[in-house]
Write an enzyme that holds these catalytic residues in place. Structure first.
Site: not given
Ligand SMILES: *Cc1c(COP(=O)(O)O)cnc(C)c1O
Length: 500
Positions: A92, A94, A247, A273, A276, A282
């Site tokens: 932990y 925080e 994003d 994220t 990807k 993750r």
């Molecule tokens: C995949 C994605 C997310 C969210 O990701 P998670 O890890 O699935 O919550 C947010 N924004 C965009 C543009 C994405 O492609």
């Protein structure tokens, strides 16, 4: 324990030797049982839970024998998997490094600081101008933390509409229902792509933004095959006094390698994220600007105040203890972005996507926007007389994973007319050049079969599935295609542990 045992022993001694022996034996037994109980709870997964282990092994086999073309997926590295399976999961912590609500964080602090530092380095950011919060559990919580930090409840935001390639968290809702929490707690107005070109309609975005006056505009996509014009986004934001949040979830690997334009030059905030195209665990990261925001028309310096707001929105606003195993894995993934092999990998991801697009085009398929600059492409199946669902289904039947997706101009989000294909995962396994041509050939064969089946079954998906599984000739054709796909796929190496 032992002093208590001694006490009992002493007492027993006074009670007489027989009873003494009995109690002493019982006590030793207890110690032994306790010891072995903990031991047995610490057995390997394969010994302690063969049922679950078997399922994991099956999933591993599925991953190895199929072609993974879901654009948001990838196969992460051994180093990342080792972090995720490490003792860091126990802790932990925080708070932020140096300001924790728990003790014992000497090394956790160093790990989180390393993750922050490497995240900035991955995108060539100076720590004077940018900070990073590496605690978001994933991309969606990262986005929600940003909204929570800088948009008041029911304040206004704009993002690309989900059916046009945006993400749920950018504010998606339908006339019947507010789908994402973003649309429940904030007022979201979508912007769209031009249905003819499939490209973001920046002029319309400017017009709508002038009327809607959002606090925040989001530049980011989950299904869009072209580079975004961040400069244009920034001009629109300046026009209406909004923050620009990029994003880059899908493209953060490409950005780190410099194979697509970076959003950082023009953005106030960047979220991502890490699992990807970046190939990490993750998880999610928020980058925020520090220092001077602008000089207003009175000549006063307006400073950024994002750092505290964002840090506090993540914790204690929305999350509890950080996932330290993920944070360590982010640190090691961000380190990899600096290796020449990583840049080559990302270049190959894009080269493979371009080859996939032109290969499918040559077979007569329509690619939205006419191709791709990135790792992803969208196939419009309307002229091929197929739906996204039927295509996705048959591809899965032959071990090619992808997902159905709306295409520009689709009337219903429930019955999308396209499929989204991505190359990050295939490229991780080492597919290049001719291998992609083979993939094109497999996809084309599956889709041609789908069309034959569909002609026989009629439009309904249930009937289509029924014919697909009952017609003897189709069944044989599908089985043999699946075998070919799996044989081909199994030749390519898979990173990670051998069996699981
Ligand atoms: C995949 C994605 C997310 C969210 O990701 P998670 O890890 O699935 O919550 C947010 N924004 C965009 C543009 C994405 O492609």
């Amino acid at each position: 324990m032992f002093s208590r045992a001694r006490l009992i022993y002493k007492q027993n001694h006074l009670l007489g030797s027989n009873l003494k022996v009995v109690i002493r034996k019982a006590f030793l037994n207890q110690v032994k049982m306790g010891d072995s109980a903990v031991k047995s709870l610490n057995a390997n997964l394969w010994d302690s839970d063969p049922e679950l282990f078997d399922l994991i092994k099956k999933e591993k086999k599925r991953q190895c024998s199929g072609l993974e073309m879901i654009a948001s997926e990838n196969f992460t590295s051994m180093a990342v998997l080792q972090c995720l399976g490490s003792c860091l999961s126990n802790k932990y912590s925080e708070g932020l490094p140096g300001q924790r609500y728990y003790g014992g964080n000497e090394f956790i602090d160093q790990i989180e600081i390393l993750a922050q530092k490497r995240s900035l380095e991955a995108y060539n950011l100076s720590p004077e101008e940018w900070g990073a919060n590496v605690q978001p559990l994933s991309g969606s919580p990262a986005n929600f933390a940003v909204y929570t930090a800088i948009v008041e409840p029911h304040g206004r935001i704009m993002g690309l509409d989900l059916p046009d390639g945006g993400h749920l968290t950018h504010g998606f809702f339908t006339p019947q229902k507010k789908i994402s929490a973003t649309s429940m707690f904030f007022e979201s107005m979508p912007y769209k792509v031009n249905p003819d070109t499939g490209l973001i309609d920046y002029d319309e975005l400017l017009k709508t933004a002038r009327l809607f006056r959002p606090k925040l505009i989001i530049a980011g996509t989950s299904c869009y095959s072209r580079a975004l014009d961040y400069k244009r986004f920034k001009e629109i934001c300046d026009d209406v006094g909004a923050y620009l949040m990029a994003d880059m979830a899908h493209i953060s690997g490409l950005v780190a390698a410099g194979v697509t334009p970076s959003p950082f030059e023009y953005s106030d905030i960047v979220t991502t994220t890490t699992h990807k195209s970046l190939r990490g665990p993750r998880s999610g990261v928020i980058f925020f600007r520090k220092g001077l925001r602008k000089v207003n028309n009175k000549g006063e310096m307006i400073m950024y105040d994002l750092e505290n707001k964002i840090n506090q929105a993540v914790f204690p606003g929305l999350q509890g203890g950080p996932h330290n195993h993920q944070i360590a894995a982010v640190a090691t993934a961000m380190k990899q972005t600096k290796e020449p092999a990583f840049i080559k990998y990302q270049q190959q991801v894009v080269a493979n996507a371009k080859r996939l697009a032109s290969g499918l085009e040559a077979k007569g398929y329509k690619i939205v926007t006419g191709g791709t600059d990135l790792h992803v492409l969208l196939v419009d199946l309307r002229s091929a007389k197929l739906t996204g669902s039927k295509a996705e289904y048959i591809l899965e039947e032959v071990s090619i994973a992808c997902n159905k997706n709306t295409v520009p101009g689709d009337k219903s989000a429930l019955n999308p007319s396209g499929i989204r294909l991505g190359t990050p995962a295939l490229t991780t396994r080492g597919l290049i050049g001719r291998d992609i041509d083979t993939v094109v050939h497999f996809i084309d064969r599956a889709l041609r079969l789908a069309r034959e089946i569909s002609e026989k079954s009629g439009p309904k998906l249930v009937d289509y599935k029924n014919v697909l599984h009952t017609d003897a000739i189709f069944k044989v054709k599908l089985e043999s295609l699946k075998e070919e796909v799996e044989q081909f796929s199994n030749q390519f190496p898979m990173p990670g542990y051998k069996e699981y």
